[in-house]
Design an enzyme around this catalytic site. Structure first.
Site: not given
Ligand code: BES
Ligand code: MN
Ligand code: ZN
Length: 493
Positions: A272, A347
């Site tokens: 991230k 997921r």
């Molecule tokens: N834990 C995150 C999602 C999330 C985002 C939770 C903001 C709480 C606040 C999840 O694991 C994630 O990183 N999702 C990605 C998915 C993408 C890589 C397809 C996202 O939402 O950007």
């Molecule tokens: Mn994630």
């Protein structure tokens, strides 16, 4: 804080502060309230006129009354229009009043509220929940408490004599919500997969549930390659948590609640970046927190329903052992997944948890997960997305959410979008295109449920709030616990 039931008439109640609920456009004082106004030398009428109080929902005004009365202060709380009164309006109004009372340094607070839906039990429960949830403060990580002022010690519900069961219900549910808030609010160096497993064990011991923690080797034997792929970069051991509540007689239903339990989500090698909120990713176990909070409440409420509480808990970290973008994992149902993005890890962990639950032969499975930023873009911070092919489970959850006041909104499971997850080399990819990202995430999960009616709640928005909102203070909300409890209790009717 003790919530008590009082059979004292309004005019005879003695204490620091009396909170009176009033309906919008009906602020002229009649009956007992008119008498109280007279007793207080007309101060209530004057206050309403001076402040042009119209009793809009959650508005509050208060005043000191003359010395020598049984009470010191009065708070008037708006309930909005009577025809629009929802159970959650009562909860929110109680929270607003409790906050004012606390600020006014009251130690005792009396509530004089009208009934919602002619239902004293539900009304008393909502007041008790709203008050306790609003006043809960998390001071675990402060070396010294900032708030050294007097705390609210007793809350009296006037006109609710005999509603002990409702107060007990509220207290049990609140204990579950507070557990969930504490788990989410604690940083990732305080709440780890080990802590989550220990919390599950403590709930089992305290409330008589069965608990099974599967270690890495056992998960390997079960073929949980998707979960273990996520876990492989962490120095902490993954824990597959399975808590079971069994009622004494024959269960009316058998259910599973599954929570995403990423105690930290760095993104993995798809790390991230700046502005991604990486420093907030302790919240990525909000689903597991809601699951354990619900277990704590259900363990005390003891409904005639069997409930399995499940979380595949781990961290999503980076090391030489980390799964690489492009790696192929095999889940416990034999399906292969090309990991085109290591940040879509939730997921992967849920996949093996869903396969596990699906094999238990249950009537329904609900999973909760802080799964996608896309869901927050679609529905904002306050509303969870509900994804399910099953209309029955959908309406059960919608009804439960109406009771709890936790907002959910059903989203489409557009099968065509699964094309976005097609892989040239494996059965599927874990990530599709950006548009509809919360829907493809739900479609991915669906691949791991064969027989059981199933619903998925994406709680990435409501798990946390940056500012005070109703009975939530800024921080972890404990979102999901009350809806889950209401859902479980509802299926046993
Ligand atoms: N834990 C995150 C999602 C999330 C985002 C939770 C903001 C709480 C606040 C999840 O694991 C994630 O990183 N999702 C990605 C998915 C993408 C890589 C397809 C996202 O939402 O950007
Ligand atoms: Mn994630
Ligand atoms: Zn995540």
């Amino acid at each position: 804080m003790a919530i008590q039931l009082s059979d004292k008439p309004l005019l005879e109640w003695a204490g620091d502060t009396l909170a009176i609920g009033l309906f919008e456009d009906a602020v002229e004082l009649t009956g007992e309230l008119a008498t109280l106004n007279e007793k207080l030398a007309g101060v209530l009428k004057e206050l309403i006129a001076e402040e042009e109080f119209t009793a809009k929902a959650n508005s509050t005004i208060f005043t000191r009354v003359a010395a020598g009365n049984l009470i010191r202060k009065v708070i008037l709380v708006g309930l909005g229009k009577p025809e629009a009164l929802k159970l959650d309006s009562v909860r929110r109004a109680a929270a607003a009043a409790a906050r004012v009372a606390k600020k006014q340094k009251s130690k005792t607070l009396g509530f004089s509220f009208p009934l919602w839906n002619n239902d004293p039990g539900a009304t008393a429960q909502a007041i008790a929940e709203g008050t306790q949830l609003a006043l809960y403060q998390d001071i675990r990580f402060k070396s010294e408490p900032e708030d050294k002022g007097p705390q609210l010690e007793t809350v009296d519900l006037l006109g609710f004599a005999g509603q002990e069961a409702a107060i007990n219900r509220a207290n049990k549910i609140v204990s579950g919500v507070i557990l969930a808030r504490q788990l989410v609010a604690a940083p990732a160096n305080a709440v780890t997969p080990i802590t989550l497993a220990e919390t599950a064990q403590a709930i089992a011991t305290d409330h008589g549930l069965q608990v099974e923690i599967l270690e890495r080797e056992e998960c390997e034997k079960l073929g949980m390659g998707a979960f273990l792929g996520v876990a492989q970069a962490s120095d902490l051991p993954p824990k597959f948590i399975h808590l079971t509540y069994k009622p004494e007689g024959t269960p009316k239903k058998k259910l599973a609640i599954i929570g995403k339990g990423l105690t930290f989500d760095s993104g993995g090698l798809n790390i991230k970046g700046a502005g991604s909120g990486i420093e907030t990713m302790k919240i990525d176990m909000g689903g597991a927190a809601a699951t354990l909070g619900a277990a704590k409440a259900i363990g005390q409420l003891k409904p005639d329903v069997e409930v399995h509480f499940i979380s595949a808990a781990t961290e999503n970290m980076i090391s030489g052992h980390a799964m690489r973008p492009g790696d192929i994992l095999k889940a416990s149902n034999g399906k292969t997944i090309e990991v085109n993005n290591t940040d879509a890890e939730g997921r992967l962990t849920l996949a093996d948890a869903l396969v596990f639950a699906d094999k238990l032969g249950l009537d329904a499975i609900v999973d909760l997960a802080t799964l996608t930023g896309a869901n927050v873009i679609a529905l904002g911070e306050d509303i969870a997305g509900l994804y399910t092919p099953d209309d029955t489970v959908a309406s059960q959850l919608e009804k439960a959410a109406e009771t709890s006041g936790e907002k959910i909104w059903r989203m489409p499971m557009e099968e065509k979008y699964f094309e976005g997850l097609k892989s040239g080399i494996a059965d599927m990819k874990n990530t599709g295109p950006r548009p509809g990202g919360s829907i493809t995430a739900a479609l991915f999960l669906k691949q791991f449920v064969k027989d059981t009616p199933w619903a998925h709640l994406d709680i990435a928005g409501p798990v946390w709030t940056d500012k005070e909102n109703g009975y939530n203070s800024s921080g972890a909300t404990g979102y999901g616990v009350r809806t889950l409890v209401s859902w479980v209790l509802g299926t046993g009717d």
